[in-house]
Design a protein around this motif. Structure first.
Motif, PDB file in Angstrom:
ATOM      1  N   GLU A 181      74.830   9.493  55.111  1.00  0.00           N
ATOM      2  CA  GLU A 181      74.686  10.779  55.771  1.00  0.00           C
ATOM      3  C   GLU A 181      73.335  11.405  55.429  1.00  0.00           C
ATOM      4  O   GLU A 181      72.721  11.083  54.398  1.00  0.00           O
ATOM      5  N   THR A 182      72.865  12.299  56.288  1.00  0.00           N
ATOM      6  CA  THR A 182      71.582  12.972  56.056  1.00  0.00           C
ATOM      7  C   THR A 182      71.576  13.648  54.694  1.00  0.00           C
ATOM      8  O   THR A 182      72.527  14.353  54.341  1.00  0.00           O
ATOM      9  N   GLY A 183      70.528  13.397  53.933  1.00  0.00           N
ATOM     10  CA  GLY A 183      70.398  13.995  52.609  1.00  0.00           C
ATOM     11  C   GLY A 183      71.042  13.209  51.494  1.00  0.00           C
ATOM     12  O   GLY A 183      70.888  13.569  50.319  1.00  0.00           O
ATOM     13  N   ARG A 184      71.780  12.135  51.829  1.00  0.00           N
ATOM     14  CA  ARG A 184      72.406  11.307  50.798  1.00  0.00           C
ATOM     15  C   ARG A 184      71.443  10.209  50.349  1.00  0.00           C
ATOM     16  O   ARG A 184      70.499   9.842  51.061  1.00  0.00           O
ATOM     17  N   HIS A 185      71.697   9.686  49.172  1.00  0.00           N
ATOM     18  CA  HIS A 185      70.890   8.620  48.580  1.00  0.00           C
ATOM     19  C   HIS A 185      71.830   7.497  48.148  1.00  0.00           C
ATOM     20  O   HIS A 185      73.045   7.652  48.168  1.00  0.00           O
ATOM     21  N   ALA A 186      71.263   6.385  47.741  1.00  0.00           N
ATOM     22  CA  ALA A 186      72.101   5.265  47.314  1.00  0.00           C
ATOM     23  C   ALA A 186      71.408   4.481  46.209  1.00  0.00           C
ATOM     24  O   ALA A 186      70.179   4.516  46.065  1.00  0.00           O
ATOM     25  N   TRP A 187      72.235   3.808  45.429  1.00  0.00           N
ATOM     26  CA  TRP A 187      71.743   2.822  44.461  1.00  0.00           C
ATOM     27  C   TRP A 187      72.565   1.556  44.653  1.00  0.00           C
ATOM     28  O   TRP A 187      73.804   1.606  44.685  1.00  0.00           O
ATOM     29  N   LEU A 188      71.880   0.429  44.812  1.00  0.00           N
ATOM     30  CA  LEU A 188      72.550  -0.866  44.911  1.00  0.00           C
ATOM     31  C   LEU A 188      72.249  -1.669  43.661  1.00  0.00           C
ATOM     32  O   LEU A 188      71.077  -1.854  43.303  1.00  0.00           O
ATOM     33  N   GLN A 189      73.291  -2.153  42.985  1.00  0.00           N
ATOM     34  CA  GLN A 189      73.129  -3.017  41.828  1.00  0.00           C
ATOM     35  C   GLN A 189      73.712  -4.382  42.163  1.00  0.00           C
ATOM     36  O   GLN A 189      74.879  -4.489  42.558  1.00  0.00           O
ATOM     37  N   VAL A 190      72.888  -5.419  42.027  1.00  0.00           N
ATOM     38  CA  VAL A 190      73.352  -6.784  42.280  1.00  0.00           C
ATOM     39  C   VAL A 190      73.952  -7.315  40.980  1.00  0.00           C
ATOM     40  O   VAL A 190      73.243  -7.553  40.005  1.00  0.00           O
ATOM     41  N   LEU A 191      75.249  -7.496  40.965  1.00  0.00           N
ATOM     42  CA  LEU A 191      75.933  -7.949  39.763  1.00  0.00           C
ATOM     43  C   LEU A 191      75.736  -9.442  39.547  1.00  0.00           C
ATOM     44  O   LEU A 191      75.613  -9.898  38.408  1.00  0.00           O
ATOM     45  N   ARG A 192      75.727 -10.191  40.628  1.00  0.00           N
ATOM     46  CA  ARG A 192      75.407 -11.623  40.567  1.00  0.00           C
ATOM     47  C   ARG A 192      75.077 -12.112  41.967  1.00  0.00           C
ATOM     48  O   ARG A 192      75.460 -11.506  42.966  1.00  0.00           O
ATOM     49  N   GLY A 193      74.328 -13.199  42.026  1.00  0.00           N
ATOM     50  CA  GLY A 193      73.921 -13.740  43.314  1.00  0.00           C
ATOM     51  C   GLY A 193      72.649 -13.110  43.829  1.00  0.00           C
ATOM     52  O   GLY A 193      71.828 -12.607  43.062  1.00  0.00           O
ATOM     53  N   ALA A 194      72.476 -13.132  45.129  1.00  0.00           N
ATOM     54  CA  ALA A 194      71.258 -12.616  45.751  1.00  0.00           C
ATOM     55  C   ALA A 194      71.584 -12.055  47.125  1.00  0.00           C
ATOM     56  O   ALA A 194      72.419 -12.608  47.856  1.00  0.00           O
ATOM     57  N   VAL A 195      70.914 -10.950  47.480  1.00  0.00           N
ATOM     58  CA  VAL A 195      71.126 -10.299  48.772  1.00  0.00           C
ATOM     59  C   VAL A 195      69.791  -9.807  49.308  1.00  0.00           C
ATOM     60  O   VAL A 195      68.773  -9.779  48.602  1.00  0.00           O
ATOM     61  N   GLU A 196      69.823  -9.407  50.569  1.00  0.00           N
ATOM     62  CA  GLU A 196      68.734  -8.634  51.162  1.00  0.00           C
ATOM     63  C   GLU A 196      69.279  -7.266  51.533  1.00  0.00           C
ATOM     64  O   GLU A 196      70.302  -7.166  52.214  1.00  0.00           O
ATOM     65  N   LEU A 197      68.624  -6.227  51.069  1.00  0.00           N
ATOM     66  CA  LEU A 197      68.985  -4.848  51.406  1.00  0.00           C
ATOM     67  C   LEU A 197      67.971  -4.348  52.424  1.00  0.00           C
ATOM     68  O   LEU A 197      66.800  -4.136  52.091  1.00  0.00           O
ATOM     69  N   ASN A 198      68.401  -4.197  53.674  1.00  0.00           N
ATOM     70  CA  ASN A 198      67.458  -3.850  54.753  1.00  0.00           C
ATOM     71  C   ASN A 198      66.223  -4.749  54.692  1.00  0.00           C
ATOM     72  O   ASN A 198      65.086  -4.295  54.772  1.00  0.00           O
ATOM     73  N   GLU A 199      66.488  -6.050  54.497  1.00  0.00           N
ATOM     74  CA  GLU A 199      65.485  -7.114  54.453  1.00  0.00           C
ATOM     75  C   GLU A 199      64.668  -7.132  53.166  1.00  0.00           C
ATOM     76  O   GLU A 199      63.760  -7.953  53.021  1.00  0.00           O
ATOM     77  N   THR A 200      64.987  -6.275  52.196  1.00  0.00           N
ATOM     78  CA  THR A 200      64.337  -6.305  50.884  1.00  0.00           C
ATOM     79  C   THR A 200      65.123  -7.234  49.968  1.00  0.00           C
ATOM     80  O   THR A 200      66.310  -7.001  49.723  1.00  0.00           O
ATOM     81  N   PRO A 201      64.508  -8.307  49.446  1.00  0.00           N
ATOM     82  CA  PRO A 201      65.258  -9.272  48.642  1.00  0.00           C
ATOM     83  C   PRO A 201      65.566  -8.742  47.242  1.00  0.00           C
ATOM     84  O   PRO A 201      64.723  -8.125  46.584  1.00  0.00           O
ATOM     85  N   LEU A 202      66.789  -9.008  46.794  1.00  0.00           N
ATOM     86  CA  LEU A 202      67.247  -8.618  45.462  1.00  0.00           C
ATOM     87  C   LEU A 202      68.040  -9.771  44.865  1.00  0.00           C
ATOM     88  O   LEU A 202      68.817 -10.426  45.567  1.00  0.00           O
ATOM     89  N   SER A 203      67.856  -9.981  43.561  1.00  0.00           N
ATOM     90  CA  SER A 203      68.543 -11.065  42.870  1.00  0.00           C
ATOM     91  C   SER A 203      69.441 -10.507  41.772  1.00  0.00           C
ATOM     92  O   SER A 203      69.499  -9.297  41.550  1.00  0.00           O
ATOM     93  N   THR A 204      70.104 -11.408  41.061  1.00  0.00           N
ATOM     94  CA  THR A 204      71.033 -11.020  40.012  1.00  0.00           C
ATOM     95  C   THR A 204      70.418 -10.013  39.050  1.00  0.00           C
ATOM     96  O   THR A 204      69.308 -10.223  38.542  1.00  0.00           O
ATOM     97  N   SER A 205      71.125  -8.909  38.838  1.00  0.00           N
ATOM     98  CA  SER A 205      70.777  -7.827  37.910  1.00  0.00           C
ATOM     99  C   SER A 205      69.648  -6.926  38.412  1.00  0.00           C
ATOM    100  O   SER A 205      69.272  -5.985  37.710  1.00  0.00           O
ATOM    101  N   ASP A 206      69.113  -7.186  39.603  1.00  0.00           N
ATOM    102  CA  ASP A 206      68.174  -6.239  40.211  1.00  0.00           C
ATOM    103  C   ASP A 206      68.939  -5.010  40.696  1.00  0.00           C
ATOM    104  O   ASP A 206      70.117  -5.088  41.067  1.00  0.00           O
ATOM    105  N   GLY A 207      68.242  -3.874  40.731  1.00  0.00           N
ATOM    106  CA  GLY A 207      68.773  -2.663  41.318  1.00  0.00           C
ATOM    107  C   GLY A 207      67.793  -2.121  42.337  1.00  0.00           C
ATOM    108  O   GLY A 207      66.624  -2.516  42.376  1.00  0.00           O
ATOM    109  N   ALA A 208      68.267  -1.201  43.177  1.00  0.00           N
ATOM    110  CA  ALA A 208      67.388  -0.605  44.180  1.00  0.00           C
ATOM    111  C   ALA A 208      67.819   0.832  44.439  1.00  0.00           C
ATOM    112  O   ALA A 208      68.998   1.100  44.701  1.00  0.00           O
ATOM    113  N   ALA A 209      66.846   1.749  44.357  1.00  0.00           N
ATOM    114  CA  ALA A 209      67.061   3.150  44.699  1.00  0.00           C
ATOM    115  C   ALA A 209      66.735   3.345  46.174  1.00  0.00           C
ATOM    116  O   ALA A 209      65.710   2.856  46.653  1.00  0.00           O
TER     117      ALA A 209
END
Length: 232
Positions: A181-209
Motif C-alpha cells: 500500500e502507498t506509504g508502506r515499506h518492506a524487508w525481504l530476508q532470504v532464509l535459504r536458496g536464491a530469489v529475484e526480488l523485482n529482478e534484483t538477485p538475492l541469495s541465502t542470508s541476503d536481505g533487502a530493504a
C-alpha cells in the motif's frame, strides 16, 4: 527502491558456542549506516552448539519473533512458558513492561540454526505476552503465509506493532507477488536458496530493504525459503 544487504557484509561474531550474524547494529557490532529499518531493529542469524544457549536475561518494550530453520530451541520465561521451538513453528514474544527468558539448544548432538528478530512496538509498556504456532508446510509452499499481524487474522500470531510477517517456501521457477500500500515499506530476508526480488538477485542470508514500490514479485531461481515484512 530496493537496497540489498548482502550476507557477507553483516556484522559477525564467533563465540565458539554461538556463531552469529547481525544485519543491524547489535552488541559489539555497531554500524551507524545499519541501525534499523523502519520498525525492524534486530535481525540476527544464529547457530548455537549442542547443549549451549542464552542464559536468563531481560527484555522490555520490544516485539521479538523467532524462527528455527534446523534443530530445536528450548524457551523458558518469567511468564511461566516453557516450550521447544522446531522448524515450521513461529514464536512471538511481547516484552512490554518487562520479562526475563532463556533460550537453549536441548540437543546433545545437533546445532540449532535460527533467526531472532526484534521490532519496535507501536505502544510502550503493554502487558507481556507469548505465542507459538506450527504452520503446516503446505500453507507456506508456493504462497505467502501470514504468520504475524496486529489483528491476528487468518490464524496469524498477534504482534503489537504495525507489521505483517509472511513466510514462504518456493520451488525453483515459481513466483509469489505482494502488493504494498502507498506509504508502506518492506524487508525481504532470504532464509535459504536464491530469489529475484523485482529482478534484483538475492541469495541465502541476503536481505533487502524496499521503499517506494507498489508491487513485489519474488521469483525463486533455486529452491528457497523467505521471510517478508510489510512495514509502516
Amino acid at each position: 527502491m530496493i537496497t540489498v544487504r548482502k550476507a557477507a557484509d553483516r556484522g559477525h561474531a564467533d563465540h565458539g558456542w554461538l556463531d552469529t550474524w547481525h544485519t543491524f547494529s547489535f552488541s559489539t557490532y555497531q554500524d551507524p549506516k545499519h541501525i534499523h529499518f523502519r520498525s525492524l531493529r534486530v535481525m540476527n542469524e544464529d547457530r548455537v552448539q549442542p547443549g549451549k544457549g542464552f542464559g536468563t536475561h531481560p527484555h522490555d518494550n520490544m516485539e521479538i519473533v523467532t524462527y528455527v530453520l534446523e534443530g530445536a530451541l528450548e524457551h523458558r520465561d518469567s511468564m511461566g512458558n516453557g516450550e521447544v521451538l522446531r522448524p515450521g513453528e513461529f514464536q512471538r514474544m511481547s516484552a512490554g513492561t518487562g520479562i526475563t527468558h532463556s533460550e537453549f539448544n536441548p540437543s546433545e548432538t545437533e546445532p540449532v540454526h535460527l533467526y531472532q528478530i526484534w521490532l519496535f512496538p507501536k505502544e510502550k509498556n503493554i502487558e507481556p505476552g507469548y505465542e507459538q504456532k506450527l504452520y503446516p508446510e503446505d500453507e507456506m509452499t508456493g504462497q505467502l503465509r501470514l504468520v504475524a499481524a496486529p489483528d491476528a487474522r487468518d490464524g496469524a500470531l498477534r504482534i503489537a506493532t504495525d507489521a505483517q510477517v509472511y513466510l514462504s517456501r518456493l520451488q525453483s521457477g515459481t513466483t509469489v507477488d505482494h502488493a504494498l500500500e502507498t506509504g508502506r515499506h518492506a524487508w525481504l530476508q532470504v532464509l535459504r536458496g536464491a530469489v529475484e526480488l523485482n529482478e534484483t538477485p538475492l541469495s541465502t542470508s541476503d536481505g533487502a530493504a524496499v521503499s517506494d514500490e507498489t508491487r513485489l514479485q519474488i521469483r525463486a531461481t533455486e529452491d528457497a525459503e523467505i521471510m517478508l515484512f510489510d512495514l509502516a
